[in-house]
Design a protein around this motif. Structure first.
Motif, PDB file in Angstrom:
ATOM      1  N   LYS A 163      -4.722  11.986   9.335  1.00  0.00           N
ATOM      2  CA  LYS A 163      -4.189  11.084   8.753  1.00  0.00           C
ATOM      3  C   LYS A 163      -5.153  10.499   7.829  1.00  0.00           C
ATOM      4  O   LYS A 163      -5.165   8.974   7.525  1.00  0.00           O
ATOM      5  CB  LYS A 163      -5.751  10.547  10.194  1.00  0.00           C
ATOM      6  CG  LYS A 163      -5.206  10.727  11.881  1.00  0.00           C
ATOM      7  CD  LYS A 163      -6.049  10.151  12.351  1.00  0.00           C
ATOM      8  CE  LYS A 163      -5.904   9.987  14.455  1.00  0.00           C
ATOM      9  NZ  LYS A 163      -5.533  12.073  14.758  1.00  0.00           N
ATOM     10  N   GLY A 164      -5.019  11.690   7.030  1.00  0.00           N
ATOM     11  CA  GLY A 164      -5.588  11.378   5.578  1.00  0.00           C
ATOM     12  C   GLY A 164      -7.275  11.166   5.459  1.00  0.00           C
ATOM     13  O   GLY A 164      -7.664  10.643   4.567  1.00  0.00           O
ATOM     14  N   THR A 165      -7.765  11.625   6.479  1.00  0.00           N
ATOM     15  CA  THR A 165      -9.639  11.926   6.031  1.00  0.00           C
ATOM     16  C   THR A 165      -9.581  13.022   5.180  1.00  0.00           C
ATOM     17  O   THR A 165      -9.830  13.873   5.685  1.00  0.00           O
ATOM     18  CB  THR A 165     -10.398  11.538   7.756  1.00  0.00           C
ATOM     19  OG1 THR A 165     -10.361  10.577   8.458  1.00  0.00           O
ATOM     20  CG2 THR A 165     -11.304  11.655   6.890  1.00  0.00           C
ATOM     21  N   VAL A 217       0.908   4.791   7.814  1.00  0.00           N
ATOM     22  CA  VAL A 217      -0.201   5.234   8.375  1.00  0.00           C
ATOM     23  C   VAL A 217      -1.647   4.732   7.339  1.00  0.00           C
ATOM     24  O   VAL A 217      -2.813   4.668   7.659  1.00  0.00           O
ATOM     25  CB  VAL A 217      -0.844   6.570   8.755  1.00  0.00           C
ATOM     26  CG1 VAL A 217      -1.838   7.047   9.561  1.00  0.00           C
ATOM     27  CG2 VAL A 217       0.936   6.483  10.826  1.00  0.00           C
ATOM     28  N   ASN A 218      -1.603   5.598   6.188  1.00  0.00           N
ATOM     29  CA  ASN A 218      -2.349   6.109   5.218  1.00  0.00           C
ATOM     30  C   ASN A 218      -1.920   6.983   3.737  1.00  0.00           C
ATOM     31  O   ASN A 218      -1.002   7.571   3.831  1.00  0.00           O
ATOM     32  CB  ASN A 218      -3.398   6.830   5.485  1.00  0.00           C
ATOM     33  CG  ASN A 218      -4.498   6.659   5.095  1.00  0.00           C
ATOM     34  OD1 ASN A 218      -5.010   5.683   3.878  1.00  0.00           O
ATOM     35  ND2 ASN A 218      -5.734   7.693   5.549  1.00  0.00           N
ATOM     36  N   ARG A 219      -2.270   6.084   3.054  1.00  0.00           N
ATOM     37  CA  ARG A 219      -1.941   6.607   1.489  1.00  0.00           C
ATOM     38  C   ARG A 219      -2.784   7.657   0.995  1.00  0.00           C
ATOM     39  O   ARG A 219      -4.430   7.259   0.899  1.00  0.00           O
ATOM     40  CB  ARG A 219      -2.074   5.248   0.396  1.00  0.00           C
ATOM     41  CG  ARG A 219      -2.097   5.440  -1.113  1.00  0.00           C
ATOM     42  CD  ARG A 219      -1.641   4.466  -1.801  1.00  0.00           C
ATOM     43  NE  ARG A 219      -1.803   4.622  -2.936  1.00  0.00           N
ATOM     44  CZ  ARG A 219      -0.539   4.335  -3.875  1.00  0.00           C
ATOM     45  NH1 ARG A 219       0.248   3.568  -4.027  1.00  0.00           N
ATOM     46  NH2 ARG A 219      -0.949   4.466  -5.544  1.00  0.00           N
ATOM     47  N   LEU A 220      -2.755   9.108   0.528  1.00  0.00           N
ATOM     48  CA  LEU A 220      -3.712   9.855  -0.149  1.00  0.00           C
ATOM     49  C   LEU A 220      -3.382   9.521  -1.560  1.00  0.00           C
ATOM     50  O   LEU A 220      -2.689  10.339  -1.826  1.00  0.00           O
ATOM     51  CB  LEU A 220      -3.026  10.556  -0.168  1.00  0.00           C
ATOM     52  CG  LEU A 220      -3.648  11.496   1.745  1.00  0.00           C
ATOM     53  CD1 LEU A 220      -3.411  13.297   2.498  1.00  0.00           C
ATOM     54  CD2 LEU A 220      -5.137  10.997   2.331  1.00  0.00           C
ATOM     55  N   ASN A 239       1.012  -1.637   0.075  1.00  0.00           N
ATOM     56  CA  ASN A 239       0.185   0.562   0.665  1.00  0.00           C
ATOM     57  C   ASN A 239       0.757   2.168   0.013  1.00  0.00           C
ATOM     58  O   ASN A 239       0.011   1.924   0.058  1.00  0.00           O
ATOM     59  CB  ASN A 239      -0.773   0.299   1.430  1.00  0.00           C
ATOM     60  CG  ASN A 239      -1.678  -1.035   1.508  1.00  0.00           C
ATOM     61  OD1 ASN A 239      -2.588  -1.181  -0.467  1.00  0.00           O
ATOM     62  ND2 ASN A 239      -1.750  -1.797   2.404  1.00  0.00           N
ATOM     63  N   CYS A 240       1.926   1.712  -0.353  1.00  0.00           N
ATOM     64  CA  CYS A 240       2.616   2.637   0.201  1.00  0.00           C
ATOM     65  C   CYS A 240       4.302   2.018  -0.530  1.00  0.00           C
ATOM     66  O   CYS A 240       4.761   1.556   0.206  1.00  0.00           O
ATOM     67  CB  CYS A 240       3.105   2.695   1.840  1.00  0.00           C
ATOM     68  SG  CYS A 240       3.317   1.342   3.140  1.00  0.00           S
ATOM     69  N   SER A 297       1.691  13.051  12.067  1.00  0.00           N
ATOM     70  CA  SER A 297       2.536  12.362  10.364  1.00  0.00           C
ATOM     71  C   SER A 297       3.035  12.883  10.115  1.00  0.00           C
ATOM     72  O   SER A 297       3.213  13.948  10.048  1.00  0.00           O
ATOM     73  CB  SER A 297       1.730  11.667  10.026  1.00  0.00           C
ATOM     74  OG  SER A 297       0.694  12.928   9.423  1.00  0.00           O
TER      75      SER A 297
END
Length: 392
Positions: free
Chosen positions: A145-147, A102-105, A65-66, A80
Motif C-alpha cells: 500500500k506504499g507504507t 493507490v500510492n506513489r513511492l 500524483n501519478c 496492488s
C-alpha cells in the motif's frame, strides 16, 4: 523505529536459519534439466490464435500524483500492481487491479528513508516491495500500500536482484563483482542470506575490459521461483528455497554464437551478425516456456510445452489488432500471461488502422480502450493470456 527494525531483523534471521544451507554438486547441477532441441530450419510454426486465449488491457488512472513517462518494470503484488519509472519520474506507482491509483513511492533525497537513484525494484514477498539505491548503499522496504517499513544497508553491488524462499537473495553480479567483495570472483550470480553474506555462487561472468557487453535483465521471477540466464550460455538456472539447478538447456541445431571463442566486443558483434544466439530473453508460465533466439534475419520466439515437450515457432497470425504490442513483453511474476505496455500517443496513432476491418466484438474492446483517451494519459497495460492447452 529502532525497536521495530530490531524485531524485523530477528524475524529475518530466524527465517534464514530455518532453511538448510544449499551446497552445489556440479555433477547434479544438470541432472534434471530439460533439453530443448531447436532446429530453426525445420521448426513447427504455430499461430498465436492457437496459443492465446484472449487479449485484455488495463488503463492506468492518470492524475497529477501519478504521471508515468516510461514503464521500466511491472510487479504484481497481493493487493496492488507496482509500476516502475526509474529515470523520468524516479518513482514507483501503485495501482489496484482495476487500474485505480493507490500510492506513489517517491522519496528522492539524501536523508533517512530517501534514495538518490532507483537501481532496482524487487519483491520480497507478495506484500513487501523493495527499492535498491546503489549510490547510498541502501534498500528501502514498503508494503503493497506504499507504507515505509524499514531499510537495510550492504547491498551496494548487483545488476539485478530477486528474493527467493527463506530469505535468500539472488543477485546478478556480472561486471560489478560479488556481494560485499566486488570483482574478486568471476561468477554470474551470487545467492546470499538475509544479511547479504554469500551462500553460494554459480555461472560465469564473461565481462572484461575488451568484452564489456551491456548487461540486460538476467533474473526473472515466476511465482516463488527465480530464474537466471548467464551471458551467452544456452541454459537457464532455477533458484528456489532448496538451492539451484539448471532447469533448461537449449540445443540449437546449427552453429550459434556459444559455439565460438571470442574475446572482444567486436568479435562478438561479427558472430552475432552471422549466427543465431540465445541472448537471455526468457519467459516462464504455468505450462510453457518462451525463449527468444536472435538471428541476423529475425527474432524467433520459441514456445516449449512442458507436458508434451513439443517445440513451436510463434508466428504473427492473430485476429486481434492489439497483437501489435506483444513482441516486446515484460516478464511477469504471476499469472499465465505475457504483459506489455504502450503509450497513448502510440495507441492513438494506430486507432484508425485498428478499427479498419475489425469485427463487432473487437470494436467493443477498442471502444473501451479509446474512450476519452488523451495523448498525455498514462501507459496502458496489455495482457496476452495463454491457453491451458494448445490445439494445432
Amino acid at each position: 523505529m529502532i525497536r521495530i527494525r530490531f524485531v524485523l531483523l530477528l524475524v529475518l534471521m530466524a527465517m534464514a536459519a530455518s532453511c538448510s544451507r544449499s551446497s552445489i554438486n556440479e555433477r547434479e547441477l544438470f541432472a534434471n534439466a530439460d533439453t530443448i532441441t531447436v532446429d530453426l530450419d525445420n521448426i513447427r510454426p504455430i499461430s498465436l490464435n492457437a496459443v492465446f486465449d484472449k487479449i485484455s488491457f488495463l488503463r492506468l488512472e492518470t492524475n497529477k500524483n501519478c504521471m508515468i513517462a516510461v514503464i521500466d518494470d511491472v510487479l504484481f503484488m497481493e493487493n496492488s500492481i507496482a509500476v516502475v519509472d526509474k529515470n523520468m519520474s524516479k518513482a514507483v506507482f501503485l495501482f489496484d487491479y482495476n487500474g485505480k491509483f493507490v500510492n506513489r513511492l517517491s522519496y528522492l533525497g539524501n536523508g533517512p528513508r530517501e534514495y538518490l537513484n532507483i537501481n532496482h525494484v524487487f519483491k520480497v514477498t507478495n506484500s513487501i516491495i523493495a527499492i535498491q539505491d546503489r549510490m547510498k548503499d541502501v534498500v528501502l522496504y514498503f508494503d503493497d500500500k506504499g507504507t515505509f517499513l524499514y531499510q537495510t544497508e550492504g547491498l551496494q553491488y548487483g545488476c539485478d536482484i530477486e528474493c527467493i524462499g527463506c530469505n535468500r537473495i539472488a543477485v546478478d553480479v556480472r561486471s560489478v563483482g560479488g556481494i560485499n567483495n566486488p570483482k574478486t570472483e568471476d561468477y554470474a550470480f551470487v545467492v546470499s542470506d538475509s544479511l547479504y553474506q554469500k551462500v553460494y555462487a554459480v555461472g560465469t561472468d564473461t565481462y572484461s575490459e575488451k568484452l564489456n557487453y551491456g548487461a540486460t535483465k538476467r533474473l526473472f521471477r515466476y511465482n516463488d521461483i527465480v530464474y537466471g540466464i548467464p551471458n551467452f550460455e544456452n541454459y537457464v538456472y532455477q533458484f528456489d528455497s532448496e538451492g539451484v539447478c539448471v532447469k533448461y538447456v537449449l540445443d540449437i541445431i546449427s552453429d550459434d554464437v556459444s559455439d565460438f571463442r571470442y574475446s572482444t566486443r567486436e568479435e562478438l558483434k561479427q558472430l552475432e551478425q552471422r549466427y543465431p544466439f540465445f541472448k537471455g530473453h526468457f519467459y516462464e508460465f504455468d505450462n510453457y516456456s518462451c525463449f527468444v533466439i536472435k538471428s541476423a534475419s529475425f527474432n524467433a520466439h520459441i514456445l516449449y510445452n512442458h507436458q508434451t515437450k513439443d517445440v513451436y515457432l510463434l508466428d504473427s497470425e492473430y485476429a486481434n489488432p492489439l497483437i501489435t504490442f506483444f513482441w516486446n513483453p515484460y516478464m511477469v511474476d504471476a499469472g499465465n500471461a505475457f504483459v506489455t505496455s504502450s503509450l497513448p500517443a502510440t495507441l492513438l496513432s494506430y486507432k484508425e488502422q485498428f478499427y479498419d476491418g475489425a469485427s463487432v466484438e473487437i470494436r467493443k474492446d477498442l471502444d473501451l480502450l479509446y474512450n476519452d483517451m488523451k495523448v498525455d494519459d498514462n501507459p496502458v497495460l496489455f495482457f496476452y493470456h495463454l491457453k491451458d492447452t494448445i490445439s494445432e
